[in-house]
Design a protein around this motif. Structure first.
Motif, PDB file in Angstrom:
ATOM      1  N   VAL A  60       0.976  -1.185  -0.022  1.00 55.25           N
ATOM      2  CA  VAL A  60      -0.057   0.064  -0.018  1.00 55.25           C
ATOM      3  C   VAL A  60       0.907   1.332  -0.084  1.00 55.25           C
ATOM      4  N   VAL A  61       1.848   1.469   1.117  1.00 62.56           N
ATOM      5  CA  VAL A  61       2.483   2.552   1.090  1.00 62.56           C
ATOM      6  C   VAL A  61       3.310   2.783  -0.328  1.00 62.56           C
ATOM      7  N   PRO A  62       4.252   2.038  -0.734  1.00 64.32           N
ATOM      8  CA  PRO A  62       5.161   2.374  -1.802  1.00 64.32           C
ATOM      9  C   PRO A  62       4.209   2.570  -2.993  1.00 64.32           C
ATOM     10  N   LEU A  63       3.190   1.710  -3.458  1.00 62.71           N
ATOM     11  CA  LEU A  63       2.279   2.174  -4.503  1.00 62.71           C
ATOM     12  C   LEU A  63       1.529   3.458  -4.351  1.00 62.71           C
ATOM     13  N   VAL A  64       1.181   3.846  -3.221  1.00 67.07           N
ATOM     14  CA  VAL A  64       0.569   5.254  -2.987  1.00 67.07           C
ATOM     15  C   VAL A  64       1.603   6.349  -3.426  1.00 67.07           C
ATOM     16  N   CYS A  65       2.894   6.141  -2.857  1.00 65.36           N
ATOM     17  CA  CYS A  65       4.166   6.891  -2.931  1.00 65.36           C
ATOM     18  C   CYS A  65       4.264   6.990  -4.590  1.00 65.36           C
ATOM     19  N   TYR A 144      10.318   7.598   0.482  1.00 60.59           N
ATOM     20  CA  TYR A 144       9.626   7.229  -1.122  1.00 60.59           C
ATOM     21  C   TYR A 144       9.160   8.515  -1.747  1.00 60.59           C
ATOM     22  N   SER A 145       8.727   9.471  -1.151  1.00 55.35           N
ATOM     23  CA  SER A 145       8.459  10.670  -1.778  1.00 55.35           C
ATOM     24  C   SER A 145       9.417  11.385  -2.449  1.00 55.35           C
ATOM     25  N   ALA A 146      10.453  11.448  -1.829  1.00 55.30           N
ATOM     26  CA  ALA A 146      11.923  11.973  -2.265  1.00 55.30           C
ATOM     27  C   ALA A 146      12.131  11.185  -3.676  1.00 55.30           C
ATOM     28  N   ILE A 147      12.357   9.915  -3.442  1.00 53.07           N
ATOM     29  CA  ILE A 147      13.014   9.091  -4.377  1.00 53.07           C
ATOM     30  C   ILE A 147      12.149   9.085  -5.801  1.00 53.07           C
ATOM     31  N   PHE A 148      10.713   8.966  -5.563  1.00 54.60           N
ATOM     32  CA  PHE A 148       9.967   8.983  -6.568  1.00 54.60           C
ATOM     33  C   PHE A 148       9.387  10.129  -7.154  1.00 54.60           C
ATOM     34  N   LEU A 149       9.658  11.469  -6.362  1.00 53.16           N
ATOM     35  CA  LEU A 149       9.764  12.621  -7.141  1.00 53.16           C
ATOM     36  C   LEU A 149      10.996  12.690  -7.877  1.00 53.16           C
ATOM     37  N   LEU A 150      12.298  12.341  -7.523  1.00 55.06           N
ATOM     38  CA  LEU A 150      13.370  12.207  -8.339  1.00 55.06           C
ATOM     39  C   LEU A 150      13.211  11.581  -9.469  1.00 55.06           C
ATOM     40  N   LEU A 151      12.505  10.475  -9.594  1.00 53.53           N
ATOM     41  CA  LEU A 151      12.326   9.659 -10.737  1.00 53.53           C
ATOM     42  C   LEU A 151      11.447  10.229 -11.707  1.00 53.53           C
ATOM     43  N   GLY A 152      10.469  11.159 -10.997  1.00 49.72           N
ATOM     44  CA  GLY A 152       9.388  11.922 -12.235  1.00 49.72           C
ATOM     45  C   GLY A 152      10.155  12.822 -12.813  1.00 49.72           C
ATOM     46  N   VAL A 153      11.528  13.488 -12.281  1.00 52.66           N
ATOM     47  CA  VAL A 153      12.332  14.496 -13.024  1.00 52.66           C
ATOM     48  C   VAL A 153      13.225  13.855 -14.000  1.00 52.66           C
ATOM     49  N   VAL A 154      13.717  12.746 -13.669  1.00 52.75           N
ATOM     50  CA  VAL A 154      14.945  12.083 -14.613  1.00 52.75           C
ATOM     51  C   VAL A 154      14.353  11.357 -15.490  1.00 52.75           C
ATOM     52  N   SER A 155      13.155  10.826 -15.461  1.00 52.60           N
ATOM     53  CA  SER A 155      12.738   9.755 -16.588  1.00 52.60           C
ATOM     54  C   SER A 155      11.175   9.847 -16.858  1.00 52.60           C
ATOM     55  N   ARG A 156      11.009   9.540 -18.062  1.00 53.65           N
ATOM     56  CA  ARG A 156       9.742   9.823 -18.629  1.00 53.65           C
ATOM     57  C   ARG A 156       8.839   8.257 -18.171  1.00 53.65           C
ATOM     58  N   ASN A 157       9.613   7.520 -17.696  1.00 56.23           N
ATOM     59  CA  ASN A 157       9.316   6.165 -17.387  1.00 56.23           C
ATOM     60  C   ASN A 157       8.855   6.153 -15.705  1.00 56.23           C
ATOM     61  N   ALA A 158       9.130   7.194 -15.065  1.00 57.70           N
ATOM     62  CA  ALA A 158       8.997   7.402 -13.636  1.00 57.70           C
ATOM     63  C   ALA A 158       7.993   6.267 -12.982  1.00 57.70           C
ATOM     64  N   VAL A 159       6.547   6.129 -13.489  1.00 58.54           N
ATOM     65  CA  VAL A 159       5.804   5.286 -12.911  1.00 58.54           C
ATOM     66  C   VAL A 159       6.078   3.699 -12.911  1.00 58.54           C
ATOM     67  N   VAL A 160       6.796   3.200 -14.301  1.00 59.87           N
ATOM     68  CA  VAL A 160       6.865   2.041 -14.490  1.00 59.87           C
ATOM     69  C   VAL A 160       8.142   1.680 -13.815  1.00 59.87           C
ATOM     70  N   ILE A 161       9.228   2.538 -13.559  1.00 54.88           N
ATOM     71  CA  ILE A 161      10.564   2.324 -12.825  1.00 54.88           C
ATOM     72  C   ILE A 161      10.077   2.081 -11.079  1.00 54.88           C
ATOM     73  N   GLY A 162       9.004   3.029 -10.665  1.00 49.65           N
ATOM     74  CA  GLY A 162       8.534   2.937  -9.494  1.00 49.65           C
ATOM     75  C   GLY A 162       7.953   1.682  -9.104  1.00 49.65           C
ATOM     76  N   LEU A 163       7.101   1.205 -10.052  1.00 48.25           N
ATOM     77  CA  LEU A 163       6.344   0.093  -9.946  1.00 48.25           C
ATOM     78  C   LEU A 163       7.357  -1.020  -9.860  1.00 48.25           C
ATOM     79  N   ILE A 164       8.387  -0.986 -10.611  1.00 47.96           N
ATOM     80  CA  ILE A 164       9.406  -2.080 -10.700  1.00 47.96           C
ATOM     81  C   ILE A 164      10.154  -2.227  -9.463  1.00 47.96           C
ATOM     82  N   TYR A 165      10.491  -0.982  -8.857  1.00 45.57           N
ATOM     83  CA  TYR A 165      11.204  -1.100  -7.516  1.00 45.57           C
ATOM     84  C   TYR A 165      10.149  -1.410  -6.439  1.00 45.57           C
ATOM     85  N   ALA A 166       9.122  -0.944  -6.345  1.00 42.08           N
ATOM     86  CA  ALA A 166       8.370  -1.052  -5.379  1.00 42.08           C
ATOM     87  C   ALA A 166       8.009  -2.606  -5.328  1.00 42.08           C
ATOM     88  N   LEU A 167       7.386  -3.445  -6.437  1.00 44.61           N
ATOM     89  CA  LEU A 167       6.689  -4.651  -6.466  1.00 44.61           C
ATOM     90  C   LEU A 167       7.786  -5.564  -6.608  1.00 44.61           C
TER      91      LEU A 167
END
Length: 240
Positions: A60-65, A144-167
């Motif tokens: 729940v926590v990583p996915l919402v983040c 998580y918020s800091a990490i995924f915010l950074l992903l949003g800046v550096v990659s256009r595939n931030a959501v996919v990368i975030g999901l791979i990391y979390a799940l």
């Protein structure tokens, strides 16, 4: 380091009907599971640890983040509207810091409170388990918020990368390969839960408390700082 206008726009983006609905599904499911488990097994400490650790903190926590952290800036970069912010006399670091604060606030609303309520439902905070996982959730939300915010800046595939990391990395590899815990926000935050919960609660982390706290701080500060640096390199065409 905080800009009210940027905060208002970010809150509006994150709490839009579609994104808020998506973020609200998992916490609602957590509460439903908590009620069901309590009805079936009563106030069971072991079941409480299983639900809060195995589902709430691990999923729940990583996915919402992921949704809130990347959603606080990635859509603006994708559609080019970030140019509006970059053209204003506001430092890039202030923009990032403000978005980070908003992401933490929104994510906390959808995770920290539901985790605590779920813990109370499951066992009434017996052995301080509910409080322990609430503290761990709050720490994880910040990192998580800091990490995924950074992903949003550096990659256009931030959501996919975030999901791979979390799940995959944390939820799957983290259970099969103990060494992965050294690079797992979930395990870092569990160090706090381990210290707060009673000894008999069987709440444990694969990393030590000092290491967990240091890594949480480094991930948070480093993520926000580097996101600001990367945003500063954007041109008005929205390119790096």
């Amino acid at each position: 380091m905080y800009h009210p206008t940027v905060a208002r726009l970010t809150f509006r983006a994150l709490l839009g009907r579609k994104r808020a609905l998506i973020m609200g599904v998992l916490p609602a499911l957590l509460l439903v599971i908590a009620v069901a488990v309590r009805m079936l097994s009563g106030a069971d400490d072991r079941a409480t640890v299983s639900v809060l650790g195995g589902f709430a903190l691990a999923a729940v926590v990583p996915l919402v983040c992921v949704i809130a952290g990347t959603g606080s800036i990635a859509p603006e970069i994708d559609d080019g509207s970030v140019v509006y912010l970059l053209s204003k006399p506001v430092s890039r670091q202030t923009i990032i810091t403000t978005k980070f604060i908003v992401a933490v606030a929104v994510t906390g609303m959808f995770t920290v409170v539901p985790v605590y309520v779920a813990g109370l439902i499951l066992n009434g905070n017996s052995q301080y388990i509910a409080f322990a996982y609430t503290a761990a959730t709050a720490a994880a939300v910040i990192a998580y918020s800091a990490i995924f915010l950074l992903l949003g800046v550096v990659s256009r595939n931030a959501v996919v990368i975030g999901l791979i990391y979390a799940l995959i990395w944390e939820a799957l590899f983290g259970r099969l390969m103990p060494g992965v815990g050294n690079l797992s926000v979930q395990q870092w935050s569990l160090t706090l839960a381990e210290q707060i919960a009673a000894t008999g609660a069987n709440v444990s982390s694969t990393v030590s408390l000092p290491a967990g706290v240091i890594l949480l701080v480094l991930a948070t500060v480093g993520g926000v700082w580097y996101a600001g640096r990367r945003l500063a390199s954007f041109t008005f065409a929205g390119e790096h």
